[in-house]
Design a protein around this motif. Sequence first.
Motif, PDB file in Angstrom:
ATOM      1  N   GLU A  10       0.828  -1.206   0.000  1.00  0.00           N
ATOM      2  CA  GLU A  10       0.000   0.000   0.000  1.00  0.00           C
ATOM      3  C   GLU A  10       0.858   1.251   0.000  1.00  0.00           C
ATOM      4  O   GLU A  10       1.887   1.284   0.674  1.00  0.00           O
ATOM      5  CB  GLU A  10      -0.880   0.026   1.263  1.00  0.00           C
ATOM      6  N   GLY A  11       0.446   2.254  -0.766  1.00  0.00           N
ATOM      7  CA  GLY A  11       1.179   3.523  -0.788  1.00  0.00           C
ATOM      8  C   GLY A  11       2.079   3.669  -1.998  1.00  0.00           C
ATOM      9  O   GLY A  11       2.749   4.690  -2.150  1.00  0.00           O
ATOM     10  N   THR A  12       2.090   2.661  -2.905  1.00  0.00           N
ATOM     11  CA  THR A  12       2.870   2.837  -4.144  1.00  0.00           C
ATOM     12  C   THR A  12       2.101   3.757  -5.093  1.00  0.00           C
ATOM     13  O   THR A  12       0.878   3.942  -4.961  1.00  0.00           O
ATOM     14  CB  THR A  12       3.095   1.501  -4.875  1.00  0.00           C
ATOM     15  N   GLN A  15      -0.573   1.755  -6.725  1.00  0.00           N
ATOM     16  CA  GLN A  15      -1.859   1.671  -6.029  1.00  0.00           C
ATOM     17  C   GLN A  15      -2.705   2.918  -6.321  1.00  0.00           C
ATOM     18  O   GLN A  15      -3.920   2.834  -6.509  1.00  0.00           O
ATOM     19  CB  GLN A  15      -1.666   1.518  -4.512  1.00  0.00           C
ATOM     20  N   ALA A 133       7.010   2.451  -1.810  1.00  0.00           N
ATOM     21  CA  ALA A 133       6.316   2.190  -0.541  1.00  0.00           C
ATOM     22  C   ALA A 133       6.984   1.038   0.205  1.00  0.00           C
ATOM     23  O   ALA A 133       6.979   1.006   1.443  1.00  0.00           O
ATOM     24  CB  ALA A 133       4.844   1.872  -0.804  1.00  0.00           C
ATOM     25  N   CYS A 155       9.850   8.196  -1.303  1.00  0.00           N
ATOM     26  CA  CYS A 155       8.528   7.580  -1.535  1.00  0.00           C
ATOM     27  C   CYS A 155       7.486   8.679  -1.720  1.00  0.00           C
ATOM     28  O   CYS A 155       7.797   9.871  -1.631  1.00  0.00           O
ATOM     29  CB  CYS A 155       8.165   6.685  -0.347  1.00  0.00           C
ATOM     30  N   VAL A 158       2.087   9.829   0.866  1.00  0.00           N
ATOM     31  CA  VAL A 158       1.147   8.932   1.550  1.00  0.00           C
ATOM     32  C   VAL A 158       1.871   7.725   2.147  1.00  0.00           C
ATOM     33  O   VAL A 158       1.497   7.240   3.227  1.00  0.00           O
ATOM     34  CB  VAL A 158      -0.004   8.505   0.588  1.00  0.00           C
ATOM     35  N   ALA A 159       2.925   7.260   1.508  1.00  0.00           N
ATOM     36  CA  ALA A 159       3.661   6.095   2.033  1.00  0.00           C
ATOM     37  C   ALA A 159       4.425   6.486   3.297  1.00  0.00           C
ATOM     38  O   ALA A 159       4.514   5.701   4.252  1.00  0.00           O
ATOM     39  CB  ALA A 159       4.620   5.550   0.971  1.00  0.00           C
ATOM     40  N   HIS A 161       3.487   8.839   5.372  1.00  0.00           N
ATOM     41  CA  HIS A 161       2.435   9.013   6.391  1.00  0.00           C
ATOM     42  C   HIS A 161       1.938   7.658   6.905  1.00  0.00           C
ATOM     43  O   HIS A 161       1.894   7.420   8.112  1.00  0.00           O
ATOM     44  CB  HIS A 161       1.294   9.836   5.783  1.00  0.00           C
ATOM     45  N   ASN A 162       1.598   6.740   5.978  1.00  0.00           N
ATOM     46  CA  ASN A 162       1.060   5.415   6.375  1.00  0.00           C
ATOM     47  C   ASN A 162       2.031   4.658   7.269  1.00  0.00           C
ATOM     48  O   ASN A 162       1.620   3.851   8.092  1.00  0.00           O
ATOM     49  CB  ASN A 162       0.848   4.526   5.137  1.00  0.00           C
ATOM     50  N   ASN A 163       3.333   4.890   7.062  1.00  0.00           N
ATOM     51  CA  ASN A 163       4.337   4.121   7.804  1.00  0.00           C
ATOM     52  C   ASN A 163       4.898   4.881   9.005  1.00  0.00           C
ATOM     53  O   ASN A 163       5.886   4.454   9.609  1.00  0.00           O
ATOM     54  CB  ASN A 163       5.474   3.703   6.858  1.00  0.00           C
TER      55      ASN A 163
END
Length: 310
Positions: A10-12, A15, A133, A155, A158-159, A161-163
């Motif tokens: 997720e986050g690529t 995606q 990501a 990255c 969003v990647a 942030h998500n991580n």
Amino acid sequence: MTRFGYLGPEGTFTQMALLAWRPAQDGEHRPFGSVDLALAALREGTIDAAMVPIENSVEGGVSATMDALNADEPLSVIGEVLVPITFVLAARAGTQRSAIRSVGTHSHAWAQVRGWMVANLPEAAYVQTLSTAGAAAGLAASSDGDGTAYDAAVCAPVAAHNNGLEVLAEDIGDNSSAVTRFVLVARPGRMPDPTGADKTTITVFQHEDRAGGLLELLEQLAAHGINMTRLESRPTKSVMGNYCFSIDFEGHARDERVGEALMGLHRVAAQVRFLGSYPRADGRSASILATASDDAFLEAQGWLRHLRGE
Ligand SMILES: O=C(O)C(=O)C[C@]1(C(=O)O)C=C[C@@H](O)C=C1
């Protein structure tokens, strides 16, 4: 429910392309570790379609995708998506920029931030990862001192942030208008209908390496008034110096001029791998000379039938 695969995690950017094509609630979205794995799952039938990167406006063609489309059972491109690319430099909380000795990311992403790296982190070593990501997730999963392969990741925001990573620098791409083109691939079946703003993708294999060989292929397109939008050579991997040509051009296989050109290529080439005709992401109609319009071809076919007395 359609099962979509994509180059994850997720986050690529891949995606993002898939989400732009179909919202997550409208299908099952399944991440794969590489383009090869996603396309293998598609060929095996465990997914129905796969979103994969094919071309970047700064770094050019994505070889892994072209090679996977050219090998094994043929697949069909049924759509394309354009995604604007924005990169950040991200690290675990508390990392100082001056402490960064190595940076992990996808090879295509590294190529797009090379200038920024030379100017800002000239000593940083590059560590290749399977996706942007993936670089962010790998960094987040490791804690200080456990032998992490790199200190920071390049990255998408969003990647980071998500991580739970800290953004140390924003907008680090060397070209602020960079765009990556993704294609949605399926097993061969019904081709999307012509829209008037379509593209066709093929790979052409030649009989032998000889003077004028490429020109002979291109003549088939030029003579039928067809505008190419991408041309790349890829090694066939059989013999040193043996190349095939991956080509995108404007138009749909059901357009008269495209059909005639495909027949011409079929005659002069050893093999034409037809990878599909599909609507253009930018919706731009092809500019077709009056002499290459469907009407012109149909009129000429009628004329020939008449003079043959058919
Ligand atoms: O690593 C990702 O996020 C991807 O989706 C792959 C990919 C690529 O193959 O070009 C997609 C867009 C960016 O240009 C960088 C990497």
